[in-house]
Design a protein around this motif. Sequence first.
Motif, mmCIF file in Angstrom:
data_model
loop_
_atom_site.group_PDB
_atom_site.id
_atom_site.type_symbol
_atom_site.label_atom_id
_atom_site.label_comp_id
_atom_site.label_asym_id
_atom_site.label_seq_id
_atom_site.Cartn_x
_atom_site.Cartn_y
_atom_site.Cartn_z
ATOM 1 N N LEU B 6 0.808 -1.204 0.000
ATOM 2 C CA LEU B 6 0.000 0.000 0.000
ATOM 3 C C LEU B 6 0.846 1.261 0.000
ATOM 4 O O LEU B 6 0.322 2.354 -0.037
ATOM 5 N N ALA B 7 2.134 1.136 0.079
ATOM 6 C CA ALA B 7 2.924 2.347 0.202
ATOM 7 C C ALA B 7 4.170 2.286 -0.647
ATOM 8 O O ALA B 7 4.619 1.223 -1.056
ATOM 9 N N SER B 9 7.293 3.317 0.183
ATOM 10 C CA SER B 9 8.448 2.778 0.884
ATOM 11 C C SER B 9 8.044 2.538 2.319
ATOM 12 O O SER B 9 7.139 3.158 2.831
ATOM 13 N N ASN B 11 8.479 2.909 6.116
ATOM 14 C CA ASN B 11 9.236 3.627 7.138
ATOM 15 C C ASN B 11 8.803 3.137 8.513
ATOM 16 O O ASN B 11 8.581 3.896 9.433
ATOM 17 N N GLU B 12 8.621 1.835 8.612
ATOM 18 C CA GLU B 12 8.093 1.236 9.814
ATOM 19 C C GLU B 12 8.941 1.538 11.036
ATOM 20 O O GLU B 12 8.443 1.661 12.137
ATOM 21 N N TRP B 15 7.984 4.347 13.170
ATOM 22 C CA TRP B 15 6.584 4.378 13.554
ATOM 23 C C TRP B 15 6.409 4.089 15.041
ATOM 24 O O TRP B 15 6.559 2.974 15.496
ATOM 25 N N LEU B 17 3.875 4.755 18.488
ATOM 26 C CA LEU B 17 2.570 5.226 18.956
ATOM 27 C C LEU B 17 2.563 5.220 20.481
ATOM 28 O O LEU B 17 3.335 4.484 21.097
ATOM 29 N N PRO B 18 1.696 6.032 21.081
ATOM 30 C CA PRO B 18 1.659 6.070 22.549
ATOM 31 C C PRO B 18 1.295 4.702 23.127
ATOM 32 O O PRO B 18 0.688 3.871 22.459
ATOM 33 N N SER B 19 1.629 4.509 24.390
ATOM 34 C CA SER B 19 1.364 3.207 25.003
ATOM 35 C C SER B 19 -0.118 3.065 25.311
ATOM 36 O O SER B 19 -0.776 3.992 25.771
ATOM 37 N N ARG B 20 -0.615 1.866 25.040
ATOM 38 C CA ARG B 20 -2.032 1.603 25.244
ATOM 39 C C ARG B 20 -2.459 1.808 26.688
ATOM 40 O O ARG B 20 -3.472 2.403 26.974
ATOM 41 N N GLY B 21 -1.647 1.273 27.580
ATOM 42 C CA GLY B 21 -2.002 1.343 28.995
ATOM 43 C C GLY B 21 -2.196 2.773 29.444
ATOM 44 O O GLY B 21 -3.186 3.110 30.098
ATOM 45 N N VAL B 23 -2.765 5.568 27.643
ATOM 46 C CA VAL B 23 -3.909 6.243 27.037
ATOM 47 C C VAL B 23 -5.203 5.737 27.663
ATOM 48 O O VAL B 23 -6.088 6.507 28.020
ATOM 49 N N GLY B 24 -5.288 4.408 27.815
ATOM 50 C CA GLY B 24 -6.500 3.851 28.420
ATOM 51 C C GLY B 24 -6.701 4.400 29.820
ATOM 52 O O GLY B 24 -7.800 4.811 30.179
ATOM 53 N N SER B 27 -7.844 7.971 29.815
ATOM 54 C CA SER B 27 -9.268 8.087 29.463
ATOM 55 C C SER B 27 -10.130 7.747 30.664
ATOM 56 O O SER B 27 -11.106 8.441 30.972
ATOM 57 N N LEU B 28 -9.745 6.677 31.349
ATOM 58 C CA LEU B 28 -10.522 6.267 32.516
ATOM 59 C C LEU B 28 -10.513 7.366 33.569
ATOM 60 O O LEU B 28 -11.542 7.698 34.175
#
Lengths: 354, 198, 557
Positions: B6-7, B9, B11-12, B15, B17-21, B23-24, B27-28
């Motif tokens: 799909l791309a 090149s 550039n993984e 890449w 991303l913020p940590s799931r724990g 962010v979750g 939010s809580l």
Amino acid sequence: MKPSEQTRSLGRSIAGIAVLLAGFLLAATLCFGSSPNASQIPSIFKPQSTPADSIFRLSLLVLTITGLIFLIVFSLLAYTVTKYRRRDGDDGREPPQVYGSNQVELAWTVIPVLIVLVLFLATARVIHSIQDAPKPPGTIEVIAIGHQFWWEFRYPALGVVTANELHVPVSDSSNPSPTFITLLSADTDHSFWVPRLAGKTDLIPNRENHTWIDPHETGLYLGQCAQYCGTQHAKMLLRVYVDSREQFDRWVQNEKKPAVVSDEVGEGRRIFETTACLNCHAVSGTVADGHFGPDLTHLMSRTTIASGAAPNTPEQLKMWIQNPDSIKPGSLMPAMKLDEKDLDALTAYLVTLR
Amino acid sequence: MSSATLARSSNESAWALPSRGRVGMFSLIAAESAVFTIFVVAHIYYIGKSLSGPTPKDLLELPIFSTVCLLSSSLTIHLAVRALRKAKVGVFGLWWFLTMALGAIFLVATGREWQHLIYEKGFTISTNLFGTTYYSLVGLHAFHVTVGLLAIALAMIFTLLGKVKPEHSERLDVFSLYWHFVDVVWVIVFTVVYVIGR
Amino acid sequence: MASDTIALGIADPDARPIGERLHDWVVTVDHKKLGILYILYSLFMLVIGGVEATIMRIQLIVPHNHFVSPQVFNRMFTMHGTTMIFFVAMPILFGFGTYLIPLMIGTRDMAFPRLNAFSFWMTAFGGLLLYFSFIGGNGLYGAGNAPDVGWFAYAPLTSRAFSPGHSTDFWTLALLVSGIGSIGTAVNFITTILCMRCPGMTLGKMPLLAWLNLVTGGLVILAVSPLTAAQIMLSIDRYLGGHFFDTQAGGAAVLWMHFFWIFGHPEVYVLIIPCFAFASEIIPVFSRKPIFGYPVMVGATVAIGFISMSVWAHHMFTVGMSSYGNAFFTATTMVIAVPTGIKIFNWIGTMWGGKIQFRAPMLFCIAFLFQFLIAGLTGIMLGASPFNWQLSNSYFVVAHFHYVIVGGILFTVFGAFYYWFPKMSGRMYNDALAKWHFWLFLIGFHLTFDFMHIPGMLGMPRRIYTYEPGRGWDIWNLIITIGVFFQIAGVLVFVGNLLWSLLKGEPAGNDPWDAWTLEWSTTSPPPDYNFAKIPVVESRRPLWDIKHPEDPDWKYE
Ligand code: HEA
Ligand code: HEA
Ligand code: CUA
Ligand SMILES: [Cu+2]
């Protein structure tokens, strides 16, 4: 289906719906026009009092502006949808890919902002003119108390207590006599709404609210409770009688008097005062001093009973006392279970309470 | 399947991303803050509106000691997680235990305050508006402390069983966010109930 | 291929016993299965809520009708409103979100799959609790049955004194439980969208659907939590003898109103924003153009989210606020028109210059645009507080919000249904039936809800089980009720189409619409793991880039 057929059938269907809707509209206006008591329709577009009138004027402005917006955006949409439909013999190529345009975005941001500003200023003026209106000297003060499911009206300065049917004097501009109403509630929320006189204001327990009216024409104005208050919210109707000054004064004189009790109906009175009636109802000048139900001192001066649920006739009174649920299921008056003889006597007594 | 191409090149490598724990948990915490806000607003709104006594002045004393305990547990949990990250499991256990103890002291203190109010003063949630708002707000907070303590106790058991490893520090770090939040809420509850309310 | 297992169980080739397959659905943590469960659950509730609406409309067809008693009528509108908002609209939108978000951002599941299952079952359990009141609501006093306090349950009607029995307890517990589920879903949406995007998908390259669901998630967190808090308070009042909303002990009825509408207003945007998201995916594809003004669309949505937190008291214009309060909330309410208008104009901009294909999803979206325009404008009328003093709590309000909710939400949801049905089931729906559904429902909708504005302006309050003849309301109510039967026919065609297509529909292929977002790059239905290899993207329309290597999007973004 080919694209052209598609749009054609689309067009046909839209036309069909338009005809259908128009037909209904026509039928409706016909029925509506022949309605026997068109003057009784509590329409917000037939104001007869300053607050209702200012709202009416504001509504014309708001309707015009929103109507114009509707016309413009609707036409734009309709044009886009028909003009840019996929045509017959389409070459299958994708249309030019456009990602956006800042000028256009700016335009359709700024114009609505300006419209909103206009709408807000016009509205704020009306809010102020209605809510912060001064009380002129000739003001009548009324306290309205909402009950499940009836209205109590007190005129503290005039010493009058009544129920369900509000009497106010007409107010002409040369000699204004508006009525200021303090709104209280004895139980749950209610809302005082007589569309032709003013917008609604809620009656909330533990809270004092206010509204005012200054009707320009005599007559009967209908309204009803507009905040859900329990089982019989639907039949918590409101009747406002706007009397000429003389009529109003006469009415007040009569309401002030204690009940006239003749000996002929002594039996009925005895029943009234020995059954539970007096726990809930007051008849001034007698021992009956209950306040859970409407004051009955001048019951017969009202044209309806049970806050407009039934006409005030001896038959309806009998029916009501025997079984209020037959007229207003869920009302808070219990069925009194009297035998036929007592019921007749009691009713005979009640009809003397003028 | 063509989804691989799909791309232009890849550039993984860049890449991230913020940590799931985290962010979750954030939010809580946002949701919990909204819940507490409503309770605090109700409490403030009803200050002085009770139709009958007793008033906060008659009943409440500043719970200074338990407050200090709870607030210092924020520090100890922080130190615990830091120790774990540095792979000092023993030190971690010590700090962790201290956190648990401080939290427990706080809960016991609240319990004793309530016992005093209910059994000696006869002041309950249905006494008046103050009773209603006081018990609900303090109780809601105490409930959160309890939940936190249960989680801490669970981790403590695992620590004693030797199952807690440095790689768990991320999870415990996320949990410590919750604990800090409970502490911050206490500062607000303390101010509203014991300072302004009195 | 493993992909078949999510084909609603029906296209499932392996002949495992039905019990085992059902068991799979109950214990699943797969976002696609949970999404479908959400959707089926909501459709079921829609029919129940619709039956309740029909009962009300039959009662109101003529004045002084005796079809149902006042008590039953009051229960009907309470159950109808509560069901439709909390157990139809919310879960159906969450269902689409749950199904689509991981696929559209190119990942294999939600951030917290077990939380996802927990949220769904909480929601489902909430609905069960609500309906259990028909059986268990009688309580000690033998009073009550289903709750009859209205969907916003104003105090003090909910206190023990005015609502004996257990019906109100069930109402408050149902909302408490499903609220916890909703908050869980929101946490999951936010975390998934922020932490699980496939490589290359920066925030600015997410499909609008992901963006809009992110905003929705934020709104749910900030709006549903206050409702949860208020329900806790109400439970304290009812079970423990607290006085939060007890007016006899000095409690304030108005406080409940504030708490409810601090939830209630953002809630309506929680409902409409995902629908904006559907429109933002469907309209470009069937106009064959990218969405017009992507960054502005995102900005407008965020703005709507923020402003919507400050307008709640426009539901309370009649409770006697000061003139400053009324003016303030008039201003904030009207300001919302600006970002909303921007969105409408951008959709028009998207269609402008395109080649519009009138497929079923697009038809529903175009109808949505027209109807939402009208609904928004009646909202503005309601927002002008003096005008609101006349219109509030009348049938005009009922007309306004059904215009948004049915004309906006239900229409886009139907659109979304047809659009993603091929993806979810692997089969194409029947186009002729879809058109029938559209036209029947459109006619029914307009008959019912266009004419509903009029009795409102003629002074007809809402929530009345009967009305007096001779006030000019009769004919309108008749027309309104007739419209409902067209709607019923439409929904029946829809359900029929659904079942028929599941069994007999043509195979749809991976990408029946020639669309551009990632969910179309995998098989229909997608395999358990969604993507064999996690995709890498470089623009907002990754599939466009593949299909048009000579003119890819990333050159312009
Ligand atoms: C999805 C649901 C949804 C949505 C999106 C909206 C959108 C809006 N609503 Fe509505 N509303 C409800 C659902 C919704 N509403 C419900 C359920 C109730 C009743 C609850 C109950 O009482 O039971 C309600 C009630 C309600 C009231 C209270 C009525 C009362 O009880 O007295 C008000 C008052 O202000 C209001 C206003 C608005 C406004 C201003 C918008 C705006 O967002 C609309 C903005 C859109 C536009 C304006 C159109 C497009 C804009 C343009 C083309 C730009 C140009 C326009 C201008 C410059 C004006 N709504
Ligand atoms: C998602 C939200 C939603 C939706 C979709 C609807 C859909 C409909 N609503 Fe509702 N409504 C509300 C939310 C919603 N409503 C809310 C929040 C209230 C306020 C409640 C309160 O005041 O507390 C309300 C109130 C309300 C009232 C006012 C009651 C009153 O104030 O007295 C009315 C009256 O006409 C009404 C009618 C309808 C109708 C006819 C539909 C139709 O569009 C429904 C069409 C769908 C169907 C009909 C289902 C299809 C059924 C079948 C296929 C099975 C076959 C059916 C039969 C055999 C009957 N609704
Ligand atoms: Cu009183 Cu409704
Ligand atoms: Cu609103």
